[in-house]
Design an enzyme around this catalytic site. Structure first.
Site, PDB file in Angstrom:
ATOM      1  N   ALA A 102       0.798  -1.222   0.000  1.00  0.00           N
ATOM      2  CA  ALA A 102       0.000   0.000   0.000  1.00  0.00           C
ATOM      3  C   ALA A 102       0.832   1.275   0.000  1.00  0.00           C
ATOM      4  CB  ALA A 102      -0.916  -0.006   1.223  1.00  0.00           C
ATOM      5  N   ASN A 126       2.183  -4.216   7.862  1.00  0.00           N
ATOM      6  CA  ASN A 126       3.169  -4.620   6.859  1.00  0.00           C
ATOM      7  C   ASN A 126       3.878  -3.408   6.252  1.00  0.00           C
ATOM      8  OD1 ASN A 126       2.973  -7.479   6.878  1.00  0.00           O
ATOM      9  ND2 ASN A 126       1.067  -7.380   5.724  1.00  0.00           N
ATOM     10  N   HIS A 159      -1.684   6.311   4.888  1.00  0.00           N
ATOM     11  CA  HIS A 159      -0.296   6.034   5.240  1.00  0.00           C
ATOM     12  C   HIS A 159       0.516   7.317   5.071  1.00  0.00           C
ATOM     13  CE1 HIS A 159      -1.396   1.772   4.916  1.00  0.00           C
ATOM     14  NE2 HIS A 159      -2.007   2.117   3.801  1.00  0.00           N
TER      15      HIS A 159
END
Length: 274
Positions: free
Chosen positions: A131, A197, A227
């Protein structure tokens, strides 16, 4: 070209669909490694793409069976446990490995096993960016010297359900953003294996698991998985923000992950066809 996958869930389905749509011609074979209880689901997944994806389709139950079919590339898309169970054996068999469950590599013993297997066989393993983006700039900044790397993950409360966050905060009752973890990437990757992750990927590319700082936030005002990476270095300072749509099958995972895996597989296929 013979491609194999470990896993048959939403990431695998998404990746295979994107690959099938992009391939100029079918693969020679696609193989799925699945435990016995998931064999039928894995078979249904492969058959749903038919000859558009590959001329031959196989489901196997062990890394030894997988090695017998001699895949050139194996993509792991099944979680930390699967990487620990099969990763070193896949590399020992000579196939290159793409890792999506990067958080598992917070375990130094596992990293050592993968490194030793790769060195012994001449195979290699690669981190799927999943991502996150901007890793090339982070890697370049590392060469100049990193002063600070902070990764922040902001997700809707439901994305943190079923994790230790439930013990830190009443997720269902939140009305404002709440930081429930702030610390090193190592503990974040260990305790939030389905969510962190990206934290592990940033740590491995950048300052390492102990020096990379992580903030995990449950935020009822957002609907996407956000993020943020903040980097200070001797050569460049930068901040990156990515808003990923959550997977409809698993809100803990960003929809980008399957496409990132597909892109990495397709790049590998093109290199091997040259």
């Amino acid at each position: 070209m013979r491609l194999a996958l470990i896993g048959y869930g939403s990431i695998a389905r998404q990746a295979l669909g994107a690959i099938a749509d992009d391939l100029p011609s079918p693969l020679d074979a696609v193989i799925c490694l699945a435990r016995e209880k998931g064999a039928n689901r894995a078979r249904d997944l492969l058959e749903s793409f038919g000859n558009k994806l590959a001329r031959q389709r196989h489901v196997v139950g062990s890394a030894a069976e997988l090695a017998q079919l001699q895949p050139l590339l194996v993509a792991e898309a099944a979680g930390h446990g699967a990487l620990k169970m099969y990763g070193a054996e896949v590399l020992q068999g000579g196939a290159d490995l793409i890792v999506t469950s990067v958080g598992a590599l917070a375990d130094g013993e596992l990293r050592g096993q993968l490194d030793a297997a790769a060195q012994s066989s001449g195979a290699s393993y690669h981190l799927c960016p999943g991502a996150v983006g901007g890793l090339d700039l982070l890697a370049a900044a590392k060469l100049s010297g990193l002063d600070e790397v902070v990764y922040t993950s902001r997700k809707p409360p439901k994305a943190w359900m079923g994790t230790p966050a439930e013990k830190a905060v009443d997720l269902a009752a939140l009305t404002a953003a709440h930081v429930f973890y702030e610390g090193a990437a190592a503990a974040a990757a260990r305790d939030y294996p389905q969510n962190a992750n990206v934290a592990a990927t940033v740590a491995l590319i950048g300052a390492g698991f102990d020096a990379t700082r992580v903030r995990l936030i449950a935020d009822p005002t957002v609907s996407r998985n956000i993020h943020e990476i903040s980097v200070r270095s001797k050569s460049v300072d930068f901040e990156l923000r990515i808003e990923g749509r959550p997977s409809p099958d698993n809100p803990k995972t960003s929809l980008t992950t399957g496409y990132a895996l597909a892109r990495q597989i397709l790049d590998n296929l093109k290199l091997n066809r040259q």
